[in-house]
Design a protein around this motif. Structure first.
Motif, short mmCIF file in Angstrom:
data_model
loop_
_atom_site.label_atom_id
_atom_site.label_comp_id
_atom_site.label_asym_id
_atom_site.label_seq_id
_atom_site.Cartn_x
_atom_site.Cartn_y
_atom_site.Cartn_z
N ASN A 68 0.81 -1.10 -0.46
CA ASN A 68 0.09 -0.02 0.23
C ASN A 68 0.63 1.48 -0.02
O ASN A 68 0.22 2.43 -0.05
CB ASN A 68 -1.13 0.04 1.34
N LYS A 89 -3.42 6.02 -6.87
CA LYS A 89 -4.36 6.06 -5.61
C LYS A 89 -5.29 6.16 -5.47
O LYS A 89 -5.91 5.37 -4.65
CB LYS A 89 -3.99 7.50 -5.66
N GLU A 90 -6.36 4.99 -6.59
CA GLU A 90 -7.32 4.62 -7.84
C GLU A 90 -7.12 3.31 -6.51
O GLU A 90 -8.29 2.57 -5.43
CB GLU A 90 -7.37 4.50 -8.59
N TYR A 91 -6.34 2.71 -6.20
CA TYR A 91 -6.08 1.32 -5.70
C TYR A 91 -5.05 1.24 -3.80
O TYR A 91 -4.60 0.83 -3.78
CB TYR A 91 -5.31 0.57 -6.50
N ASN A 92 -5.46 2.73 -3.78
CA ASN A 92 -5.36 2.97 -2.53
C ASN A 92 -3.87 2.54 -2.05
O ASN A 92 -3.07 2.12 -0.79
CB ASN A 92 -5.65 2.39 -1.09
N ILE A 93 -2.80 2.76 -2.99
CA ILE A 93 -1.04 3.18 -2.85
C ILE A 93 -0.29 4.09 -3.37
O ILE A 93 -0.74 4.93 -4.44
CB ILE A 93 -0.96 1.81 -3.99
N ASP A 94 -0.07 4.71 -2.01
CA ASP A 94 0.67 5.96 -2.03
C ASP A 94 2.30 5.16 -2.64
O ASP A 94 2.80 4.68 -2.30
CB ASP A 94 1.50 6.52 -0.95
#
Length: 102
Positions: A68, A89-94
């Motif tokens: 993530n 970001k759409e996959y909640n990865i920073d």
């Protein structure tokens, strides 16, 4: 969820890993890694940033490994991943600049 730090063969990656001080940190590198390093230390083989599908390969790797956050330590990789930051970001990865965190 896990954190990925790129440039696993660099001292900076290990310094950042120690600073984060969490058990869920994975180290990965796109450089050629000997098989014994991959198997014995758990380093991840990352896609090469010269690949035309680098961003998608990294996204797939992050989703497969439950990552993530990605701390990127090279300018080339950071520039490429920042181009696709909205997708991550759409996959909640920073996507984070690892050099700032060191």
């Amino acid at each position: 969820m896990s954190i990925l730090i790129t440039s696993a063969t660099s001292a900076s990656a290990h310094k950042l890993k120690n600073k984060l001080n969490t058990p869920d940190v994975l180290l990965g590198d796109h450089a050629d890694l000997p098989d014994f390093m991959v198997k014995s230390t758990g380093l991840l083989k990352l896609p090469s940033p010269v690949s035309v599908s680098y961003q998608h390969e990294m996204l797939t790797l992050c989703l497969d490994k439950g990552i993530n956050a990605v701390y990127v330590l090279t300018v080339q990789e950071l520039d490429l991943l920042r181009e696709s930051e909205l997708l991550f970001k759409e996959y909640n990865i920073d996507i984070l600049d690892g050099q700032i965190e060191i």
